[in-house]
Design an enzyme around this catalytic site. Structure first.
Site, short mmCIF file in Angstrom:
data_model
loop_
_atom_site.label_atom_id
_atom_site.label_comp_id
_atom_site.label_asym_id
_atom_site.label_seq_id
_atom_site.Cartn_x
_atom_site.Cartn_y
_atom_site.Cartn_z
N SER A 255 15.32 -15.44 1.11
CA SER A 255 16.32 -16.50 1.20
C SER A 255 15.66 -17.77 1.71
CB SER A 255 17.44 -16.08 2.14
OG SER A 255 16.95 -16.09 3.47
N LYS A 256 16.47 -18.82 1.77
CA LYS A 256 15.98 -20.13 2.16
C LYS A 256 15.22 -20.13 3.47
CE LYS A 256 18.58 -23.88 0.12
NZ LYS A 256 19.86 -24.54 0.08
N ARG A 257 15.61 -19.22 4.37
CA ARG A 257 14.95 -19.31 5.66
C ARG A 257 13.49 -18.84 5.60
NH1 ARG A 257 15.16 -14.31 8.33
NH2 ARG A 257 16.29 -13.08 6.80
N HIS A 258 13.09 -18.28 4.47
CA HIS A 258 11.69 -17.91 4.31
C HIS A 258 10.85 -19.09 3.80
CE1 HIS A 258 13.54 -13.79 3.99
NE2 HIS A 258 12.67 -13.66 4.97
N GLY A 259 11.50 -20.19 3.45
CA GLY A 259 10.77 -21.35 2.92
C GLY A 259 11.42 -21.82 1.64
#
Ligand code: GLU
Length: 485
Positions: A255-259
């Site tokens: 998800s977005k929180r991985h980059g």
């Protein structure tokens, strides 16, 4: 019987940017079609009007064009099974839903919102109580004649099991009593995904349904629809989950929180589309046989090598470091003109007049993972960074502050006298300084490199950096160093 030619499709919902997982689905579906010499269709699934995002279809089409994933039928391309946007196919679904009612596999439901809310309040997990499942034909007719709002629900079998064989995950079964009488047509006249994708896959002649494994367990409901209509079931290819690695090493759904996980964000960051495609092809698929050790694939090579048998079911982890490495390898292989064209837009402003931009870019080409590093890596060409004199100290080359001072004092006149300012002449000049001082050439290179860059780690050595920044700036930087020493 001769096997039917492969027809596969990519059926995204236009709900926002193109996630790397969606792109992988598109790629695998495309590769299955191309490998089988078949057809690939793009279909836009926009019947969930609440999640619809303006412009999202353009992003999808643009992404496919950029990556070279061509489709034979779809929006903008046309084809014999159009339209390819579900909201434009609305009447088809109502017709097929009614057919299903006639076949006894679906029914009209007139339950009001209030009644359903009441049900939910009494039992939040119980689902719909099948209140309208056994209305008499007369009651249904009467309600319809009165213009009562309705939905159409799938009439699930109450006993037995439903199974299908997935090409990747094997046999999947559910107990029918666990299946809800799900809504096929909503009160607003739009179909649900659960219904219209089946109708469309059938009408478009899709033989291979390729999609994320989140659909693995709902697919029994879809095969029941195929069976009810008497249609041949397609081959199902559910793809393994895509995971991301967190900063603390934990693995969770990508998800977005991985980059940056949208294709366009990655490109904006300076990843090359070919490198992204190559990397994601390997996220869930591995070549076999002669190709088993191969990592680098162009799209045509993937088309030739890709095979459903190589798709594995264990989750794949999207690894940014690996992608960066892949990308760096792709950047290295570009011819310089091509690299230059791609890299220049990553410079915020042109490099100062005295700086040889081409020479700077040549230095960087083999030393960056992504184009987004270009500006930052060029910063020291623009302006000498602040640094402390002890940066000159270096054990390996036996450089003390005192020696550094001697080197630079000796180098200044020698470099000023160099006739042509290029790598070879500068190198020869610096060797003569080493000879003069009877010290190692490494020590001279070190001291000069630090003085002209202000950094201990640089792309390129002393002479290369001097070539980039030019004579005047190099000499000025050496003078600054001498002041510090
Ligand atoms: N519209 C669905 C999605 O974007 C497609 C699933 C499918 O391929 O059937 O998830």
């Amino acid at each position: 019987m001769r096997e039917k030619p492969v027809v596969s499709r990519f059926a995204p919902s236009p709900t926002g940017y193109m996630h790397i997982g969606n792109l992988r689905t598109a790629l695998y579906s495309y590769l299955i079609a191309r490998h089988g010499g078949g057809k690939f269709i793009l279909r836009i699934e926009d019947t969930d009007r609440e999640r619809f995002v303006e412009g999202a279809t353009d992003v999808i089409i643009r992404t496919l064009a950029t990556t070279g994933i061509t489709y034979d039928e779809g929006p903008g391309v046309g084809g014999e099974h159009g339209p390819y946007v579900q909201s434009e196919r609305k009447p088809i679904y109502m017709e097929y839903a009614k057919k299903l009612v006639d076949l006894g596999a679906a029914y009209y439901c007139f339950c009001t919102k209030e009644r359903l809310e009441q049900l939910h309040e009494e039992d939040a997990t119980g689902g719909y109580d099948r209140h309208c499942r056994d209305l008499s034909p007369e009651e249904v007719e009467k309600n319809l004649a009165e213009g009562k709002p309705f939905v159409i629900r799938q009439k699930m079998p109450l006993t037995g099991t439903t199974s299908y064989t997935d090409s990747v995950f094997g046999e999947i079964s559910v107990e029918n009593e666990e299946l809800q009488d799900q809504i096929l047509m909503k009160a607003d006249g739009y179909p649900t995904y659960n219904f219209c994708h089946v109708v469309d896959d059938y009408l478009m002649g899709v033989t291979h349904v390729v999609r994320g494994s989140e659909y693995l367990t709902s697919t029994p409901k879809y095969v029941l629809l195929y069976d009810a209509y008497g249609w041949e079931r397609p081959t199902y290819v559910h793809l393994p989950l895509l995971m991301g690695k967190g900063a603390d090493g934990t693995i969770s759904k990508l998800s977005k929180r991985h980059g940056a996980v949208s294709f366009e964000d990655l490109v904006a960051d300076g990843y090359l589309p070919e490198a992204i495609v190559n990397y994601i092809a390997l996220l869930g698929w591995a070549p076999k046989g002669e190709m088993a050790e191969t990592e680098f694939f162009t799209l045509p090579e993937l088309e030739a090598a890709f095979d459903i048998a190589g798709v594995n079911k264990s989750p794949s982890v999207f690894d940014f470091d690996k992608l960066l490495w892949f990308n760096g390898e792709y950047i290295k292989k570009l011819d310089f003109e091509h690299f230059r064209r791609l890299a220049l837009p990553f410079l915020k402003t042109p490099l100062p007049a005295g700086v040889d931009t081409d020479a700077a870019l040549r230095l960087l080409q083999g030393r960056i993972g992504k184009l987004g590093e270009v500006e930052e890596k060029c910063a020291f060409f623009r302006a000498l960074p602040e640094y402390e004199p002890d940066l000159f100290e270096n054990k390996k080359n036996k450089v003390t502050l005192d020696l550094a001072k001697q080197v630079l004092e000796a180098a200044l006149p020698v470099l000023s006298a160099v006739s042509a300012w290029n790598n070879d002449t500068l190198y020869t000049a610096l060797l003569s300084v080493a000879e003069l001082l009877a010290c190692k050439s490494g020590a001279v290179m070190w001291a000069v490199r630090i003085s002209v860059s202000g950094m201990s780690v640089t792309p390129g050595g002393a002479t290369e950096i001097m070539t980039v920044v030019g004579r005047e700036e190099s000499l000025a930087r050496i003078r600054i160093a001498l002041e510090k020493l």
